[in-house]
Structures are given as structure tokens and as C-alpha cells.
Design a protein around this motif. Structure first.
Motif, PDB file in Angstrom:
ATOM      1  N   THR A 177       0.807  -1.227   0.000  1.00  0.00           N
ATOM      2  CA  THR A 177       0.000   0.000   0.000  1.00  0.00           C
ATOM      3  C   THR A 177       0.842   1.279   0.000  1.00  0.00           C
ATOM      4  OG1 THR A 177      -0.199  -0.084   2.398  1.00  0.00           O
ATOM      5  CG2 THR A 177      -1.990  -1.056   1.125  1.00  0.00           C
ATOM      6  N   GLU A 178       1.969   1.275   0.698  1.00  0.00           N
ATOM      7  CA  GLU A 178       2.883   2.440   0.676  1.00  0.00           C
ATOM      8  C   GLU A 178       2.113   3.764   0.769  1.00  0.00           C
ATOM      9  OE1 GLU A 178       5.275   2.762  -2.876  1.00  0.00           O
ATOM     10  OE2 GLU A 178       7.052   3.159  -1.695  1.00  0.00           O
ATOM     11  N   CYS A 179       1.435   3.939   1.897  1.00  0.00           N
ATOM     12  CA  CYS A 179       0.478   5.053   1.987  1.00  0.00           C
ATOM     13  C   CYS A 179       1.107   6.408   2.278  1.00  0.00           C
ATOM     14  CB  CYS A 179      -0.586   4.727   3.019  1.00  0.00           C
ATOM     15  SG  CYS A 179       0.113   4.379   4.647  1.00  0.00           S
ATOM     16  N   GLU A 180       2.377   6.458   2.684  1.00  0.00           N
ATOM     17  CA  GLU A 180       3.008   7.754   2.953  1.00  0.00           C
ATOM     18  C   GLU A 180       3.018   8.609   1.678  1.00  0.00           C
ATOM     19  OE1 GLU A 180       5.018   9.587   5.101  1.00  0.00           O
ATOM     20  OE2 GLU A 180       5.434   8.302   6.822  1.00  0.00           O
ATOM     21  N   PRO A 181       2.802   9.917   1.818  1.00  0.00           N
ATOM     22  CA  PRO A 181       2.905  10.804   0.655  1.00  0.00           C
ATOM     23  C   PRO A 181       4.256  10.673  -0.043  1.00  0.00           C
ATOM     24  CG  PRO A 181       2.101  12.005   2.573  1.00  0.00           C
ATOM     25  CD  PRO A 181       2.480  10.633   3.048  1.00  0.00           C
ATOM     26  N   TYR A 182       4.286  10.912  -1.322  1.00  0.00           N
ATOM     27  CA  TYR A 182       5.483  10.978  -2.171  1.00  0.00           C
ATOM     28  C   TYR A 182       6.149   9.623  -2.457  1.00  0.00           C
ATOM     29  CZ  TYR A 182       5.415  16.008  -1.239  1.00  0.00           C
ATOM     30  OH  TYR A 182       5.040  17.313  -1.130  1.00  0.00           O
ATOM     31  N   LEU A 183       6.072   8.661  -1.545  1.00  0.00           N
ATOM     32  CA  LEU A 183       6.901   7.457  -1.710  1.00  0.00           C
ATOM     33  C   LEU A 183       6.331   6.509  -2.771  1.00  0.00           C
ATOM     34  CD1 LEU A 183       8.004   6.557   1.922  1.00  0.00           C
ATOM     35  CD2 LEU A 183       8.821   8.335   0.384  1.00  0.00           C
ATOM     36  N   THR A 184       7.214   6.053  -3.650  1.00  0.00           N
ATOM     37  CA  THR A 184       6.813   5.104  -4.699  1.00  0.00           C
ATOM     38  C   THR A 184       7.834   3.973  -4.835  1.00  0.00           C
ATOM     39  OG1 THR A 184       7.887   6.507  -6.364  1.00  0.00           O
ATOM     40  CG2 THR A 184       5.513   6.813  -6.057  1.00  0.00           C
ATOM     41  N   ALA A 185       8.747   3.862  -3.871  1.00  0.00           N
ATOM     42  CA  ALA A 185       9.799   2.840  -3.963  1.00  0.00           C
ATOM     43  C   ALA A 185       9.194   1.435  -4.026  1.00  0.00           C
ATOM     44  CB  ALA A 185      10.750   2.969  -2.778  1.00  0.00           C
ATOM     45  N   ASP A 186       8.201   1.158  -3.194  1.00  0.00           N
ATOM     46  CA  ASP A 186       7.572  -0.168  -3.212  1.00  0.00           C
ATOM     47  C   ASP A 186       6.789  -0.380  -4.505  1.00  0.00           C
ATOM     48  OD1 ASP A 186       8.598  -0.669  -0.744  1.00  0.00           O
ATOM     49  OD2 ASP A 186       6.720  -0.397   0.347  1.00  0.00           O
ATOM     50  N   ASN A 224      13.303   7.258  -8.479  1.00  0.00           N
ATOM     51  CA  ASN A 224      13.486   6.084  -7.606  1.00  0.00           C
ATOM     52  C   ASN A 224      14.892   5.549  -7.863  1.00  0.00           C
ATOM     53  OD1 ASN A 224      10.582   5.908  -6.744  1.00  0.00           O
ATOM     54  ND2 ASN A 224      10.345   5.686  -8.960  1.00  0.00           N
ATOM     55  N   TYR A 225      15.705   5.496  -6.826  1.00  0.00           N
ATOM     56  CA  TYR A 225      17.120   5.158  -6.999  1.00  0.00           C
ATOM     57  C   TYR A 225      17.485   3.957  -6.136  1.00  0.00           C
ATOM     58  CZ  TYR A 225      17.005   9.751  -9.097  1.00  0.00           C
ATOM     59  OH  TYR A 225      16.674  10.817  -9.894  1.00  0.00           O
ATOM     60  N   VAL A 256      13.390   9.655  -4.142  1.00  0.00           N
ATOM     61  CA  VAL A 256      13.806  11.025  -3.823  1.00  0.00           C
ATOM     62  C   VAL A 256      12.746  11.930  -4.429  1.00  0.00           C
ATOM     63  CG1 VAL A 256      15.578  12.802  -4.088  1.00  0.00           C
ATOM     64  CG2 VAL A 256      16.250  10.400  -3.833  1.00  0.00           C
ATOM     65  N   SER A 257      12.098  12.733  -3.598  1.00  0.00           N
ATOM     66  CA  SER A 257      10.998  13.522  -4.130  1.00  0.00           C
ATOM     67  C   SER A 257      10.770  14.776  -3.303  1.00  0.00           C
ATOM     68  CB  SER A 257       9.722  12.667  -4.167  1.00  0.00           C
ATOM     69  OG  SER A 257       8.696  13.320  -4.888  1.00  0.00           O
ATOM     70  N   GLY A 258       9.849  15.574  -3.758  1.00  0.00           N
ATOM     71  CA  GLY A 258       9.491  16.845  -3.109  1.00  0.00           C
ATOM     72  C   GLY A 258       8.757  17.677  -4.129  1.00  0.00           C
ATOM     73  N   ASP A 259       7.947  18.613  -3.683  1.00  0.00           N
ATOM     74  CA  ASP A 259       7.140  19.403  -4.621  1.00  0.00           C
ATOM     75  C   ASP A 259       8.000  20.082  -5.681  1.00  0.00           C
ATOM     76  OD1 ASP A 259       4.759  18.724  -3.532  1.00  0.00           O
ATOM     77  OD2 ASP A 259       4.678  20.434  -2.163  1.00  0.00           O
ATOM     78  N   GLY A 260       7.724  19.763  -6.933  1.00  0.00           N
ATOM     79  CA  GLY A 260       8.409  20.425  -8.037  1.00  0.00           C
ATOM     80  C   GLY A 260       9.867  20.044  -8.188  1.00  0.00           C
ATOM     81  N   LEU A 261      10.334  19.023  -7.478  1.00  0.00           N
ATOM     82  CA  LEU A 261      11.755  18.651  -7.536  1.00  0.00           C
ATOM     83  C   LEU A 261      12.072  18.018  -8.899  1.00  0.00           C
ATOM     84  CD1 LEU A 261      14.271  18.533  -5.568  1.00  0.00           C
ATOM     85  CD2 LEU A 261      13.744  16.090  -5.391  1.00  0.00           C
TER      86      LEU A 261
END
Ligand code: SF4
Ligand code: SF4
Length: 424
Positions: free
Chosen positions: A153-162, A291-292, A281-286
Motif C-alpha cells: 500500500t505504501e500510503c506515505e505521501p510521495y513514496l513510490t519505492a515499493d 526512484n534510486y 527522492v521527491s518533493g514538490d516540483g523537484l
């Protein structure tokens, strides 16, 4: 209802990439709540990639392996992102990439009674953040397991590693599930994803159609923070509430993060220890969002510099914005449990006093009274912290997110828990 799918759009579309390796790695010797591994190498020793360099000191700690070949510099203390200092083994990369010799691996599945030993030997721990040793979790679950739930589910904002791991390493995910379940023998095996990632159904369909993976099913749940916590995901799958003192593992439910299961695949099928992890690695407009896949121990500052980011100009968070920790020292490393590095604007947050609006109470998935934790911590009122069941808090951060006064609830919760632990 807290939903954050819009923050994931940019990195969801990105593949898993690699970066140039760091010259120095800082490998934490402690993973779960201060249980330490003990170095089995000394300063000056040359080590090979995948070599065991620190051995678990007790069942709650985990083996540490060299992610690169090189020279052992020694054990040094570094900030642990929790405000304290912790011991890490420093390794200087020789960039030779020389690996240990692996013995021939039988083509058969490992016998079920060797699964836990293989997971322990490979240093597999929960990749979702808690870093609890996986073998210990599976052993504690006992023999009558109703459901093995793979948490995608990886519910935290921004994260897409999973998400990218499940999309790009699908074969490893399914084999990991199958192999782990030769030990667990769960009656039901369920992969859970959130509805905004429904395209994974298409990716998984060819695997679900195979007899080899018979008994594995998918469940799509509505996006909701904090869906990914163990109790919430068991409720989403089974409809059973797991309010304390009930605990999923004691009720026959084993929940493993998708990344943990892929690590288990490498340990069981290839005898490879955990030496890398994928971080978003993410952030608004970054611009450099992505994904590294990086070696464990890579300093956060080095990683960001590789991407052309000057960390001093931003607020850096290791993990997600809800449960992650601010990084104040760029030597802090990527750990086995780090799913992301967030690069956020340096806006000072104006903190005000609690206005008693009770939004934090409504947002709390554990039905707690978060406002009492700030009050209890500030007054050093241990009785208040205990009476309002602080230890039950899962530190999801939902209360602070909705607080109109920006009361530092999570900081108070963490400090309050520390206080309770000190008092015994
Ligand atoms: S949401 Fe914030 S202001 Fe409202 S009761 Fe909770 S702590 Fe107080
Ligand atoms: S951090 Fe703790 S108190 Fe706050 S919403 Fe989450 S579980 Fe509840």
C-alpha cells in the motif's frame, strides 16, 4: 480521510535508476530499537561485496554485510536521525566490485526448516521502516497462520519505492511470497495495493494465472492514510479490528512489506544478503525526483549531491513526511528501512498553542487523544502519558497533519515515549 496519490504521480512514472557509488558507506550496526550487531572485521581489513561484517548480537538485531568491496575504516558514531548518535561501521569503497565466492545453490527450494536461518543469515529485516527482524517475526507468528498479507500500500505521501519494485521486480516478488509461504503455510495469501495503483493488476495477472502461484490473491483497498500500518491493513483485508491488546501476529496474521518479501527472495533463492535498497527522492516540483537503488549506508548528502541537490538549501526528511525523520547531518545514511528522501522547502512552520478543536482525535486511526501527549510531555506528566495510552500510538503523524495550530504532536509523542522507556 487523508489521501496523497497526487504527490506520487511524478515518481510513479519513473523507472528504478542507479547512481555512482559513494566512496564511503556508513553502515548502521543497530536496526531495531537499539539492538546491535557486533563487527567481525577490524579497521584496516579488506572486505568483499556481500561479506558478513557485523554479526547480530541477539534475535532483535540483524547481520550486516558489505554492499561494496573495500577497506574497513572502523566504527564511528553518527547522528541517527532520531536526535541521538549511533555506532556505524565505516567502509571505504575500492570500486573494484569484488564479491565473495558463493557456494553452489541447489535448484530445489530450500527446506522449510531452513527458511528462518537463511533469512537471518542474510540480514533480512522489515523494509517498511520498523526494521524488525523478519525471521523473528515469522517465528513468533507460530503455526496456525490465517493470512500472509503482503503490504503493497505504501500510503506515505510521495513514496513510490515499493510501487516501482512491485512493477519492475514482479517475478522476485511472487517467488519471494511462494518461498516464504513454504514456511508460514498460511491458509490465505493476499497482496494488498491501493486503488490508485490498480494498473499493477495487469502487471500481476500473468503471475496470478500460474499454477505455481495458486492461492495468492489480490486485494485493492481504497487509498487512506495510514492504511499501511499492520493493524489497519489487517482490518482492510479481514474486517477484524485489532485494537490493543490484540496484535495481528498473535491472531494469526503475518504482514510483510513488499520490499521485505523481495529481499527474502534474494536470501532464499540466491543466498544474497541485503546490501541495497530502493529509495524515492521527491518533493514538490523537484526536478530530480525519481526512484534510486543505492547501497545501504550511502550518506544522504552524497546521494543528493549526485542529483545536483544542495541539501543545505532544503529541509531533508529520511522516510516519508508523516513518519520520517528530519536529517540534520548529511552523513546520515540510507538504511534497510529507508523508503525515501524528501527534499522540502525550508518554510519555518509557525507553531501555536492547542485550541482544543479535537481534529487530531478525529484523525487518529488508533482512537487516541493526541492533544494529551503534547500536554503530558510538556508537563513531564508520566501518568497522563500512560493513562492516555501513549505506547499504543503508531507514530503515523495523521494528528499533526490535520492540526490547524501546527502543534508539534509527533515530536511530543516521540519524546514522551522516550521518557516512558527511561522510567521503565
Ligand atoms: S488538532 Fe491541534 S489544536 Fe486541535 S485539539 Fe488537536 S492538538 Fe489541539
Ligand atoms: S501519531 Fe499516534 S496519536 Fe497521532 S494520529 Fe497517529 S496513532 Fe494517533
Amino acid at each position: 480521510m487523508l489521501q496523497f496519490a497526487s504527490t506520487k504521480i511524478v515518481t510513479k512514472a519513473k523507472p528504478i535508476e542507479t547512481l555512482a557509488e559513494s566512496a564511503f558507506l556508513h553502515l548502521p550496526l543497530s536496526a531495531y530499537h537499539g539492538h546491535f550487531a557486533h563487527p567481525v572485521v577490524q579497521a584496516g581489513d579488506m572486505v568483499l561485496k556481500y561479506q558478513l561484517i557485523a554479526k547480530a548480537g541477539d534475535p532483535f538485531s540483524a547481520n550486516v554485510h558489505a554492499p561494496v568491496s573495500g577497506r574497513v575504516v572502523g566504527v564511528q558514531k553518527f547522528p541517527d536521525c532520531g536526535g541521538g548518535m549511533t555506532s556505524m561501521l565505516v567502509l571505504q569503497n575500492d570500486f573494484a566490485g569484488a564479491c565473495i565466492d558463493f557456494p553452489a545453490i541447489p535448484s530445489d527450494d530450500p527446506p522449510a526448516d531452513t527458511i528462518l536461518d537463511l533469512l537471518s543469515a542474510a540480514g533480512v529485516i522489515g523494509a517498511g521502516g520498523a526494521q524488525f527482524p523478519t525471521a523473528l517475526k515469522y517465528r513468533a507468528a507460530g503455526q496456525h497462520i490465517q493470512a500472509f498479507i503482503i503490504n503493497g500500500t505504501e500510503c506515505e505521501p510521495y513514496l513510490t519505492a515499493d510501487y516501482v519494485l512491485m512493477r519492475e521486480r514482479t517475478a522476485s516478488l511472487f517467488e519471494g511470497i511462494r518461498l516464504v509461504n513454504t514456511f508460514l503455510q498460511a491458509k490465505e495469501v493476499v497482496i494488498v495495493i491501493e486503488d490508485h495503483n490498480h494498473e499493477l493488476l495487469t502487471v500481476f495477472a500473468p503471475y496470478l494465472a500460474q499454477a505455481r502461484y495458486a492461492g495468492i490473491r489480490m486485494q485493492v483497498v481504497m487509498e487512506e492514510y495510514p492504511q499501511g500500518s499492520e493493524r489497519q491493513i489487517v482490518f482492510a483485508v479481514t474486517g477484524r479490528e485489532m485494537a490493543p491488546p490484540l496484535h495481528p501476529s498473535r491472531e494469526g496474521f503475518v504482514v510483510s512489506n513488499a520490499g521485505t518479501v523481495v529481499a527474502a527472495y534474494h536470501a532464499l533463492a540466491e543466498r544474497l544478503p541485503v546490501v541495497n535498497r530502493i529509495v524515492t527522492v521527491s518533493g514538490d516540483g523537484l526536478q530530480q525526483a525519481g526512484n534510486y537503488e543505492v547501497p545501504i549506508g550511502t550518506p544522504v548528502g552524497y546521494l543528493l549531491n549526485q542529483l545536483g541537490i544542495t541539501p543545505e538549501h532544503y529541509t531533508i526528511v529520511l522516510g516519508g513526511p508523516m513518519m520520517g525523520r528530519h536529517v540534520t547531518d548529511w552523513a546520515s545514511p540510507v538504511t534497510k528501512g529507508s523508503g525515501g528522501i524528501l527534499v522540502l522547502p525550508r518554510d519555518p512552520v509557525k507553531r501555536e498553542n492547542c485550541i482544543g478543536c479535537s481534529r487530531c482525535v478525529e484523525a487518529c486511526p488508533m482512537r487516541l487523544m493526541p492533544l494529551k501527549y503534547d500536554e503530558g510531555w510538556r508537563r513531564s506528566n508520566l501518568a497522563m502519558l500512560k493513562n492516555y495510552q501513549l505506547p499504543v500510538c503508531i507514530e503515523c503523524g495523521a494528528c499533526e497533519y490535520v492540526c490547524p495550530s501546527n502543534v508539534p504532536l509527533v515530536a511530543s509523542i516521540k519524546a514522551g515515549k522516550l521518557l516512558l522507556r527511561k522510567e521503565g
